[in-house]
Design a protein around this motif. Sequence first.
Motif, PDB file in Angstrom:
ATOM      1  N   GLY A 122      -5.551  -2.617 -15.631  1.00  0.00           N
ATOM      2  CA  GLY A 122      -4.437  -3.052 -14.796  1.00  0.00           C
ATOM      3  C   GLY A 122      -3.157  -2.708 -15.514  1.00  0.00           C
ATOM      4  O   GLY A 122      -3.174  -2.394 -16.707  1.00  0.00           O
ATOM      5  N   SER A 123      -2.060  -2.759 -14.776  1.00  0.00           N
ATOM      6  CA  SER A 123      -0.798  -2.513 -15.460  1.00  0.00           C
ATOM      7  C   SER A 123       0.309  -3.339 -14.836  1.00  0.00           C
ATOM      8  O   SER A 123       0.274  -3.677 -13.656  1.00  0.00           O
ATOM      9  CB  SER A 123      -0.445  -1.025 -15.452  1.00  0.00           C
ATOM     10  N   ILE A 124       1.248  -3.666 -15.706  1.00  0.00           N
ATOM     11  CA  ILE A 124       2.445  -4.403 -15.282  1.00  0.00           C
ATOM     12  C   ILE A 124       3.613  -3.453 -15.463  1.00  0.00           C
ATOM     13  O   ILE A 124       3.795  -2.904 -16.549  1.00  0.00           O
ATOM     14  CB  ILE A 124       2.642  -5.660 -16.157  1.00  0.00           C
ATOM     15  N   VAL A 142     -10.028  -1.987  -7.874  1.00  0.00           N
ATOM     16  CA  VAL A 142     -11.255  -2.660  -7.436  1.00  0.00           C
ATOM     17  C   VAL A 142     -12.188  -1.636  -6.798  1.00  0.00           C
ATOM     18  O   VAL A 142     -11.798  -0.951  -5.836  1.00  0.00           O
ATOM     19  CB  VAL A 142     -10.936  -3.790  -6.424  1.00  0.00           C
ATOM     20  N   ARG A 143     -13.405  -1.551  -7.321  1.00  0.00           N
ATOM     21  CA  ARG A 143     -14.366  -0.596  -6.749  1.00  0.00           C
ATOM     22  C   ARG A 143     -14.827  -1.065  -5.364  1.00  0.00           C
ATOM     23  O   ARG A 143     -14.937  -2.277  -5.118  1.00  0.00           O
ATOM     24  CB  ARG A 143     -15.584  -0.453  -7.661  1.00  0.00           C
ATOM     25  N   ASP A 201      -6.814   4.362  -1.748  1.00  0.00           N
ATOM     26  CA  ASP A 201      -8.155   4.760  -2.170  1.00  0.00           C
ATOM     27  C   ASP A 201      -8.036   5.987  -3.046  1.00  0.00           C
ATOM     28  O   ASP A 201      -7.294   6.908  -2.715  1.00  0.00           O
ATOM     29  CB  ASP A 201      -9.006   5.113  -0.942  1.00  0.00           C
ATOM     30  N   MET A 202      -8.768   5.988  -4.138  1.00  0.00           N
ATOM     31  CA  MET A 202      -8.742   7.184  -4.986  1.00  0.00           C
ATOM     32  C   MET A 202      -9.264   8.378  -4.199  1.00  0.00           C
ATOM     33  O   MET A 202     -10.250   8.253  -3.468  1.00  0.00           O
ATOM     34  CB  MET A 202      -9.623   6.974  -6.204  1.00  0.00           C
ATOM     35  N   ASN A 203      -8.588   9.489  -4.378  1.00  0.00           N
ATOM     36  CA  ASN A 203      -9.021  10.715  -3.712  1.00  0.00           C
ATOM     37  C   ASN A 203      -9.214  11.802  -4.764  1.00  0.00           C
ATOM     38  O   ASN A 203      -8.258  12.466  -5.164  1.00  0.00           O
ATOM     39  CB  ASN A 203      -7.980  11.130  -2.675  1.00  0.00           C
ATOM     40  N   VAL A 257      -6.802   1.210  -5.459  1.00  0.00           N
ATOM     41  CA  VAL A 257      -5.734   0.704  -6.326  1.00  0.00           C
ATOM     42  C   VAL A 257      -4.806  -0.162  -5.467  1.00  0.00           C
ATOM     43  O   VAL A 257      -4.340   0.285  -4.416  1.00  0.00           O
ATOM     44  CB  VAL A 257      -4.933   1.860  -6.964  1.00  0.00           C
ATOM     45  N   TYR A 258      -4.603  -1.388  -5.907  1.00  0.00           N
ATOM     46  CA  TYR A 258      -3.747  -2.333  -5.173  1.00  0.00           C
ATOM     47  C   TYR A 258      -2.479  -2.576  -5.971  1.00  0.00           C
ATOM     48  O   TYR A 258      -2.541  -2.891  -7.160  1.00  0.00           O
ATOM     49  CB  TYR A 258      -4.481  -3.661  -4.940  1.00  0.00           C
ATOM     50  N   TYR A 259      -1.368  -2.433  -5.307  1.00  0.00           N
ATOM     51  CA  TYR A 259      -0.061  -2.646  -5.938  1.00  0.00           C
ATOM     52  C   TYR A 259       0.438  -4.028  -5.509  1.00  0.00           C
ATOM     53  O   TYR A 259       0.788  -4.222  -4.332  1.00  0.00           O
ATOM     54  CB  TYR A 259       0.930  -1.579  -5.480  1.00  0.00           C
TER      55      TYR A 259
END
Length: 167
Positions: free
Chosen positions: A39-41, A54-55, A132-134, A156-158
Amino acid sequence: MQRIKFNEYQKEVMDVIGEGALLTVKYGDKLNTMTIGWGSIGVIWGKPMFTVLVRHSRYTHKLIENTDQFTVSVPLHGQLKEETDYCGTKSGRDVNKFEELGLELIEGQELNTPFIKNSDIHYECKIVYKQDMNPDLLFDEDIRSKYYPQGDYHTVYYGNIIGAYKE
Ligand SMILES: Cc1cc2nc3c(=O)[nH]c(=O)nc-3n(C[C@H](O)[C@H](O)[C@H](O)COP(=O)(O)O)c2cc1C
């Protein structure tokens, strides 16, 4: 709960996130938490943002796809080790993690998703974008083959950090 700046404990949180933080998601009367290690901030669109991955295979994915918020609770001192191990291996599809572990909750302050008590730092986040990762666009082959051999990609959720707290 003491309100803190979104980046006040950024370094401390990023130092330990690999050991496990708890991502909690609520959809209607369904509540679940799962361990995240990535995760990142940061700042995106001029807003404080917590980005989580999240998969598709996670029960959490099913819930988070139906809501616009999540919380992240971070134990900084190795406490909740048994809990992060359990929530990182068991699925909310099969067990009620809260009952099994006797997890205590703290009510959300600005949103209605709770936090996991006895962590040190908590974030409540409103999802403002997801992707969604592409892998067709571009993906480093070493990373792709190491982490996605079966193609179980992440979404990936922002999460715009609406509140950050120290317990
Ligand atoms: C230390 C650790 C970090 C993890 N990080 C992530 C992550 O960032 N994203 C993810 O999708 N799964 C991650 N997992 C796996 C999920 O926590 C695990 O599959 C969990 O059982 C999913 O629960 P659910 O089905 O109730 O959502 C991690 C597991 C551990 C032990």
